[in-house]
Design a protein around this motif. Structure first.
Motif, PDB file in Angstrom:
ATOM      1  N   LEU A   5      -4.268 107.007-119.069  1.00 30.72           N
ATOM      2  CA  LEU A   5      -3.545 106.371-118.132  1.00 30.72           C
ATOM      3  C   LEU A   5      -2.842 107.575-117.361  1.00 30.72           C
ATOM      4  CD1 LEU A   5      -2.571 104.180-115.897  1.00 30.72           C
ATOM      5  CD2 LEU A   5      -0.752 103.698-117.930  1.00 30.72           C
ATOM      6  N   ILE A   6      -2.769 107.952-116.230  1.00 25.57           N
ATOM      7  CA  ILE A   6      -1.942 109.072-115.640  1.00 25.57           C
ATOM      8  C   ILE A   6      -0.938 108.432-114.742  1.00 25.57           C
ATOM      9  CG2 ILE A   6      -1.828 111.123-114.038  1.00 25.57           C
ATOM     10  CD1 ILE A   6      -4.917 111.362-114.386  1.00 25.57           C
ATOM     11  N   VAL A   7       0.444 108.726-114.817  1.00 24.84           N
ATOM     12  CA  VAL A   7       1.392 108.077-114.414  1.00 24.84           C
ATOM     13  C   VAL A   7       2.342 109.230-113.812  1.00 24.84           C
ATOM     14  CG1 VAL A   7       3.505 106.479-114.657  1.00 24.84           C
ATOM     15  CG2 VAL A   7       1.498 106.213-116.062  1.00 24.84           C
ATOM     16  N   ASP A   8       2.477 109.272-112.416  1.00 28.31           N
ATOM     17  CA  ASP A   8       3.496 110.384-111.841  1.00 28.31           C
ATOM     18  C   ASP A   8       3.711 109.785-110.640  1.00 28.31           C
ATOM     19  OD1 ASP A   8       4.610 112.694-110.688  1.00 28.31           O
ATOM     20  OD2 ASP A   8       3.828 113.599-112.520  1.00 28.31           O
ATOM     21  N   ASP A   9       4.949 109.875-109.976  1.00 30.04           N
ATOM     22  CA  ASP A   9       5.156 109.392-108.495  1.00 30.04           C
ATOM     23  C   ASP A   9       4.686 110.478-107.814  1.00 30.04           C
ATOM     24  OD1 ASP A   9       7.249 111.035-109.650  1.00 30.04           O
ATOM     25  OD2 ASP A   9       8.547 110.474-107.978  1.00 30.04           O
ATOM     26  N   GLU A  10       4.340 111.557-107.973  1.00 27.77           N
ATOM     27  CA  GLU A  10       3.785 112.546-106.948  1.00 27.77           C
ATOM     28  C   GLU A  10       2.230 112.632-107.107  1.00 27.77           C
ATOM     29  OE1 GLU A  10       5.706 116.220-107.558  1.00 27.77           O
ATOM     30  OE2 GLU A  10       7.530 115.385-108.007  1.00 27.77           O
ATOM     31  N   PRO A  11       1.684 112.288-105.899  1.00 33.27           N
ATOM     32  CA  PRO A  11       0.142 112.474-105.856  1.00 33.27           C
ATOM     33  C   PRO A  11      -0.404 113.699-106.196  1.00 33.27           C
ATOM     34  CG  PRO A  11       1.143 111.314-103.835  1.00 33.27           C
ATOM     35  CD  PRO A  11       2.393 111.831-104.208  1.00 33.27           C
ATOM     36  N   LEU A  12       0.434 114.830-105.878  1.00 31.25           N
ATOM     37  CA  LEU A  12      -0.181 116.226-106.149  1.00 31.25           C
ATOM     38  C   LEU A  12      -0.254 116.262-107.794  1.00 31.25           C
ATOM     39  CD1 LEU A  12      -1.225 118.714-105.290  1.00 31.25           C
ATOM     40  CD2 LEU A  12       1.177 119.743-104.899  1.00 31.25           C
ATOM     41  N   SER A  13       0.743 115.723-108.488  1.00 31.06           N
ATOM     42  CA  SER A  13       0.751 116.063-109.951  1.00 31.06           C
ATOM     43  C   SER A  13      -0.222 115.176-110.498  1.00 31.06           C
ATOM     44  CB  SER A  13       2.074 115.532-110.252  1.00 31.06           C
ATOM     45  OG  SER A  13       3.140 116.297-110.092  1.00 31.06           O
ATOM     46  N   ARG A  14      -0.628 114.028-110.065  1.00 31.24           N
ATOM     47  CA  ARG A  14      -1.634 113.282-110.620  1.00 31.24           C
ATOM     48  C   ARG A  14      -2.903 113.985-110.385  1.00 31.24           C
ATOM     49  NH1 ARG A  14       1.101 109.054-107.660  1.00 31.24           N
ATOM     50  NH2 ARG A  14      -0.422 108.609-106.406  1.00 31.24           N
ATOM     51  N   LEU A  21      -8.274 117.558-116.540  1.00 39.15           N
ATOM     52  CA  LEU A  21      -9.295 116.586-117.220  1.00 39.15           C
ATOM     53  C   LEU A  21     -10.640 116.710-117.123  1.00 39.15           C
ATOM     54  CD1 LEU A  21      -6.994 113.210-117.448  1.00 39.15           C
ATOM     55  CD2 LEU A  21      -7.494 114.617-119.407  1.00 39.15           C
ATOM     56  N   ARG A  22     -10.992 117.229-116.199  1.00 38.61           N
ATOM     57  CA  ARG A  22     -12.470 117.470-115.975  1.00 38.61           C
ATOM     58  C   ARG A  22     -13.342 118.235-116.914  1.00 38.61           C
ATOM     59  NH1 ARG A  22     -11.780 119.213-109.545  1.00 38.61           N
ATOM     60  NH2 ARG A  22     -11.680 116.872-108.677  1.00 38.61           N
ATOM     61  N   SER A  23     -12.589 119.273-117.466  1.00 42.70           N
ATOM     62  CA  SER A  23     -13.283 119.995-118.644  1.00 42.70           C
ATOM     63  C   SER A  23     -13.256 119.165-119.950  1.00 42.70           C
ATOM     64  CB  SER A  23     -12.513 121.366-118.878  1.00 42.70           C
ATOM     65  OG  SER A  23     -11.187 121.176-119.124  1.00 42.70           O
ATOM     66  N   HIS A  24     -12.696 118.125-119.878  1.00 41.81           N
ATOM     67  CA  HIS A  24     -12.912 117.258-121.325  1.00 41.81           C
ATOM     68  C   HIS A  24     -13.726 115.870-120.972  1.00 41.81           C
ATOM     69  CE1 HIS A  24      -9.338 119.711-123.119  1.00 41.81           C
ATOM     70  NE2 HIS A  24      -9.161 119.566-121.722  1.00 41.81           N
ATOM     71  N   ALA A  25     -14.826 116.210-121.099  1.00 39.13           N
ATOM     72  CA  ALA A  25     -15.902 114.980-121.074  1.00 39.13           C
ATOM     73  C   ALA A  25     -15.443 113.742-121.867  1.00 39.13           C
ATOM     74  CB  ALA A  25     -17.191 115.668-121.391  1.00 39.13           C
ATOM     75  N   ASP A  26     -15.054 113.859-122.930  1.00 39.08           N
ATOM     76  CA  ASP A  26     -14.547 112.570-123.869  1.00 39.08           C
ATOM     77  C   ASP A  26     -13.477 111.750-123.298  1.00 39.08           C
ATOM     78  OD1 ASP A  26     -12.816 114.692-124.350  1.00 39.08           O
ATOM     79  OD2 ASP A  26     -12.541 114.229-126.571  1.00 39.08           O
ATOM     80  N   VAL A  27     -12.743 112.245-122.099  1.00 38.23           N
ATOM     81  CA  VAL A  27     -11.565 111.601-121.615  1.00 38.23           C
ATOM     82  C   VAL A  27     -11.859 110.843-120.193  1.00 38.23           C
ATOM     83  CG1 VAL A  27      -9.263 111.635-120.898  1.00 38.23           C
ATOM     84  CG2 VAL A  27     -10.089 113.315-122.710  1.00 38.23           C
ATOM     85  N   GLU A  28     -11.772 109.381-120.399  1.00 29.48           N
ATOM     86  CA  GLU A  28     -12.092 108.642-119.290  1.00 29.48           C
ATOM     87  C   GLU A  28     -10.572 108.252-118.624  1.00 29.48           C
ATOM     88  OE1 GLU A  28     -13.443 104.041-118.301  1.00 29.48           O
ATOM     89  OE2 GLU A  28     -13.436 104.863-120.411  1.00 29.48           O
ATOM     90  N   ILE A  29     -10.355 108.514-117.445  1.00 32.84           N
ATOM     91  CA  ILE A  29      -9.400 107.968-116.727  1.00 32.84           C
ATOM     92  C   ILE A  29      -9.425 106.574-116.289  1.00 32.84           C
ATOM     93  CG2 ILE A  29      -7.760 108.420-114.703  1.00 32.84           C
ATOM     94  CD1 ILE A  29      -8.994 111.219-114.511  1.00 32.84           C
ATOM     95  N   ALA A  30      -8.718 105.611-116.990  1.00 37.07           N
ATOM     96  CA  ALA A  30      -8.745 104.329-116.911  1.00 37.07           C
ATOM     97  C   ALA A  30      -8.102 103.622-115.725  1.00 37.07           C
ATOM     98  CB  ALA A  30      -8.086 103.761-118.057  1.00 37.07           C
ATOM     99  N   ALA A  31      -6.765 104.447-115.232  1.00 32.88           N
ATOM    100  CA  ALA A  31      -6.025 104.069-114.228  1.00 32.88           C
ATOM    101  C   ALA A  31      -4.985 105.222-113.633  1.00 32.88           C
ATOM    102  CB  ALA A  31      -5.385 102.647-114.260  1.00 32.88           C
ATOM    103  N   ALA A  42       0.251  98.390-116.673  1.00 37.52           N
ATOM    104  CA  ALA A  42      -1.044  98.861-116.977  1.00 37.52           C
ATOM    105  C   ALA A  42      -1.118  99.084-118.453  1.00 37.52           C
ATOM    106  CB  ALA A  42      -1.201 100.355-116.434  1.00 37.52           C
ATOM    107  N   MET A  43      -0.049  99.528-119.213  1.00 35.21           N
ATOM    108  CA  MET A  43      -0.157  99.666-120.488  1.00 35.21           C
ATOM    109  C   MET A  43      -0.092  98.518-121.418  1.00 35.21           C
ATOM    110  SD  MET A  43       2.798 102.843-120.734  1.00 35.21           S
ATOM    111  CE  MET A  43       2.908 102.849-122.995  1.00 35.21           C
ATOM    112  N   ASP A  44       0.232  97.369-120.747  1.00 35.79           N
ATOM    113  CA  ASP A  44       0.086  96.137-121.390  1.00 35.79           C
ATOM    114  C   ASP A  44      -1.066  95.424-121.186  1.00 35.79           C
ATOM    115  OD1 ASP A  44       2.857  96.386-122.383  1.00 35.79           O
ATOM    116  OD2 ASP A  44       3.524  94.806-120.742  1.00 35.79           O
TER     117      ASP A  44
END
Length: 162
Positions: A5-14, A21-31, A42-44
């Motif tokens: 999960l990526i959490v940041d109020d700034e869209p650029l930071s997200r 994360l693109r170079s980490h094929a074993d990580v899926e962005i759930a939300a 989301a964590m719950d």
């Protein structure tokens, strides 16, 4: 697969975290979330292994979000912030790592390697012990953990009551 999960109020930071994360094929962005309340929800509700969490956000701070989860459980938290002064409170909230902006791929990869090691542990929480080793005069004595009634401090020593 590591669900993140990526959490940041700034869209650029997200977006930066997504790119790293693109170079980490074993990580899926759930939300992705833009505030602390959405992150807590989301964590719950999502099955997550990892949260990239900003500290300063509207509604609820990243520190508050991290403190709200059950102690010693997933998801693991990697704080991503521009402020280094929150590092101690972050680790008090059981952070797995603490990244300061601007992020670099090298430092980001180190944080992910740490998360992978923690996920690979069989218990994924606090290691359990089955025995203690105590020095009695000139030899080591093994004490089965299930026989320990309590352990008490005695100046610079400890006393094991078994």
């Amino acid at each position: 697969m590591i669900r993140a999960l990526i959490v940041d109020d700034e869209p650029l930071s997200r977006r930066t975290v997504r790119q790293l994360l693109r170079s980490h094929a074993d990580v899926e962005i759930a939300a992705e979330c833009a505030d602390g309340e959405a992150a807590r929800t989301a964590m719950d509700t999502l099955d997550l292994d990892l949260v990239f969490l900003d500290v300063r956000m509207p509604e609820l701070s990243g520190l508050d979000v991290a403190r709200a989860r059950t102690e010693g459980t997933r998801p693991f938290i990697v704080f991503v912030t521009a402020f280094d002064e929150f590092a101690l409170p972050a680790f008090d909230a059981e952070a797995t790592d603490y990244l300061t902006k601007p992020l670099t791929q090298e430092r980001f990869d180190i944080a992910l390697a740490r998360v992978r090691r923690m996920l690979a542990r069989p218990d994924r929480a606090v290691p359990q012990i089955d025995r203690l080793v105590a020095r009695v005069r000139d030899r080591d004595v093994f004490i089965a953990a299930e026989t320990v009634d309590y352990i008490a401090a005695d100046d610079v020593y400890v006393v094991v009551h078994s």
